[in-house]
Design a protein around this motif. Structure first.
Motif, PDB file in Angstrom:
ATOM      1  N   VAL A 172     -34.417 -50.902 -15.744  1.00  0.00           N
ATOM      2  CA  VAL A 172     -33.634 -49.957 -16.483  1.00  0.00           C
ATOM      3  C   VAL A 172     -33.283 -50.095 -17.995  1.00  0.00           C
ATOM      4  O   VAL A 172     -32.870 -51.451 -18.366  1.00  0.00           O
ATOM      5  CB  VAL A 172     -32.052 -49.848 -15.597  1.00  0.00           C
ATOM      6  CG1 VAL A 172     -31.200 -49.126 -16.548  1.00  0.00           C
ATOM      7  CG2 VAL A 172     -32.501 -49.355 -14.259  1.00  0.00           C
ATOM      8  N   ILE A 173     -33.565 -49.352 -18.706  1.00  0.00           N
ATOM      9  CA  ILE A 173     -33.357 -49.467 -20.232  1.00  0.00           C
ATOM     10  C   ILE A 173     -32.177 -48.323 -20.427  1.00  0.00           C
ATOM     11  O   ILE A 173     -32.223 -47.439 -20.370  1.00  0.00           O
ATOM     12  CB  ILE A 173     -34.827 -49.200 -21.027  1.00  0.00           C
ATOM     13  CG1 ILE A 173     -35.646 -50.144 -20.805  1.00  0.00           C
ATOM     14  CG2 ILE A 173     -34.344 -49.230 -22.465  1.00  0.00           C
ATOM     15  CD1 ILE A 173     -37.127 -49.890 -21.476  1.00  0.00           C
ATOM     16  N   VAL A 174     -31.123 -49.070 -21.126  1.00  0.00           N
ATOM     17  CA  VAL A 174     -29.987 -48.125 -21.634  1.00  0.00           C
ATOM     18  C   VAL A 174     -30.024 -48.001 -23.287  1.00  0.00           C
ATOM     19  O   VAL A 174     -29.969 -49.120 -23.949  1.00  0.00           O
ATOM     20  CB  VAL A 174     -28.758 -49.166 -21.288  1.00  0.00           C
ATOM     21  CG1 VAL A 174     -27.684 -48.170 -21.561  1.00  0.00           C
ATOM     22  CG2 VAL A 174     -28.656 -49.290 -19.727  1.00  0.00           C
ATOM     23  N   GLY A 175     -30.132 -46.910 -23.540  1.00  0.00           N
ATOM     24  CA  GLY A 175     -30.254 -46.390 -24.953  1.00  0.00           C
ATOM     25  C   GLY A 175     -31.343 -45.684 -25.287  1.00  0.00           C
ATOM     26  O   GLY A 175     -32.112 -45.511 -24.684  1.00  0.00           O
ATOM     27  N   GLY A 176     -31.079 -44.747 -26.414  1.00  0.00           N
ATOM     28  CA  GLY A 176     -31.874 -43.634 -26.764  1.00  0.00           C
ATOM     29  C   GLY A 176     -32.404 -43.859 -28.193  1.00  0.00           C
ATOM     30  O   GLY A 176     -33.230 -43.128 -28.641  1.00  0.00           O
TER      31      GLY A 176
END
Length: 463
Positions: A172-176
């Motif tokens: 899971v990668i958090v950020g855009g």
């Protein structure tokens, strides 16, 4: 007053190293302190290892594409440990070059944490002593930021990802932003199941809107699951298994790793800048003027720690400008306008100048664009397109922005950036003979605008 050094540089990254070397070459007595490894974020835990990972991940598609060109490729597998060993060896080699170049220039190296003890004083942690310097340069860069929430201690950042012993299969990668989006492409290409979460309506905020949307769509097509308007409320670590990311919606996602790429903050905590009266901003950034001078006359700062433009080549330019200003008597301000930039998402972005939105908010602009299937994929069969886009001032005809998405976009934008920096017009692009067959030829063969936007265009449309 006699000082131990003419210049003491705190931080051994790109900006600090360039400043230290150049200052030493003027005959100044220079020292540099680095608490981790010389080379800084870019070389050790940023641009260089990341680009190596981009290359590694891209082979998965290259093997598939080869079949369309007559190649038979056998069984494929990726060895994370072998790659990491090769990557680490290359990083160690580069670190050695940085240190040798500094020493070769006559810079005294201190492999320890250094903090500011006063306007002309630096405290070295390993010796527990203070040294003095006529000038102090702060070049400590930034550090990944992870917000405080239940289970946040279980999250990793890009720093830890580069050192993982085993590859996470569910991430899971958090950020855009560009870091989150780059790692989404990397891990997806290496075979991981990737879910990217972003609390906004579209990733890559701040980039040209059409360009960002184009990349987002292609990433989804490649297999990255992008969840918009979503965020992590907590991370749980069961006794058995990996992690569980609990979303603000109540949904639960199982993962082997939760990677936070939600921004980097200036690395000034505990640096002692307040003892010298150096003014800091709300994120802890060192506030500087156009010559990189702080509120303390003897202290300057360059690079990410100033939170101006967080790019390695910019830090290098700022370091060089500092030396010309302070040690060569030639006041020089680093130029932060029209900086060509590559984003190693998959597909890759090359961008220089203004976005359509920024330019159209100020004046009427013409948009020239071409989206097409590159020659590479006519035989590979891959359903992937490229985007070429020019933002042109209707009145001056200058090319205000250039945005490229696709293979080798970074290489293209470096050269297109020269033309834009020189003030090239659309007609200058038109007069340039195309190189055929290439994707880049589209930049000089687009003759008719796809749309006209801006204040005047809006008024005309409403009249």
């Amino acid at each position: 007053m006699t000082y131990d050094y003419d210049l003491f540089v705190i931080g051994g990254g790109s900006g600090g190293v360039r400043a230290a070397r150049m200052a030493a070459q003027t005959g100044a007595r220079v020292a540099s302190a680095e608490e981790h490894r010389f080379g800084g974020t870019c070389v050790i835990r940023g641009c260089v290892p990341k680009k190596l990972m981009v290359y590694a991940s891209a082979f998965s598609e290259a093997f598939e594409d080869a079949a369309g060109f007559g190649w038979t490729v056998g069984e494929r597998s990726f060895d994370w440990s072998a790659f990491m060993a090769a990557k680490n060896a290359e990083i160690a080699r580069l670190e050695g070059i940085y240190a040798r170049n500094l020493e070769g220039a006559g810079v005294e190296l201190h492999r320890t944490r250094a903090t500011v003890a006063g306007p002309h004083s630096v405290r070295l942690e390993d010796h527990g002593r203070e040294v003095t310097a006529k000038h102090i340069l702060i070049a400590v860069g930034g550090a990944p930021f992870v917000p405080d929430f239940p289970g946040s201690q279980h999250a990793i950042t890009s720093n830890e990802l580069f050192e993982l012993q085993t590859m996470p299969r569910r991430v899971v990668i958090v950020g855009g932003g560009y870091i989150a989006s780059e790692f989404a492409g990397i891990l997806n290409g290496l075979g991981a199941q990737v879910t990217q979460l972003y609390r906004g309506a579209r990733i890559l905020r701040g980039f040209d809107g059409e360009t960002a949307q184009f990349v987002q769509d292609e990433m989804i097509r490649k297999g990255v699951e992008i969840r918009l308007n979503a965020d992590v409320a907590a991370i749980e670590k069961p006794e058995v298994g990996g992690l569980v990311a609990l979303l603000d919606s109540g949904e639960r996602i199982e993962a082997d790793a939760v990677l936070y790429a939600t921004g980097r903050w200036p690395n000034t905590t505990g640096l002692g800048l307040e003892t010298a009266g150096v003014e800091l901003g709300p994120k802890g950034e060192v506030k500087v003027d156009r010559y990189s001078a702080t509120s303390c006359p003897s202290i300057h700062a360059v690079g990410d720690v100033t939170d101006r433009v967080a790019l390695t080549p910019v830090a290098i330019r700022e370091g060089a400008a500092f030396v010309r200003t302070v040690f060569e008597g030639e006041p020089t301000a680093a130029d932060h306008e029209q900086i060509p930039t590559a984003v190693f998402t998959q597909p890759e972005i090359g961008t220089c100048g203004e976005s359509e939105e920024a330019a159209a908010a100020r004046e009427t602009v013409e948009i020239y664009r071409a989206a097409f299937r590159p020659t590479l994929h006519t035989l590979s069969g891959r359903d992937e397109k490229m985007l070429m886009k020019l933002v042109v001032s209707k009145s001056s005809r200058k090319v205000l922005g250039c945005h490229v998405v696709g293979h080798a976009a970074g290489e293209m934008i470096q050269l297109a950036g020269v033309a834009i920096k020189m003030g090239a017009t659309k007609e200058d692009f038109d007069r340039t003979v195309a190189v055929h067959p290439t994707a880049a030829e589209e930049l000089v063969t687009m003759r008719e605008p796809s749309r006209t936007v801006g204040p005047r265009a809006s008024m005309a449309a409403g009249s």
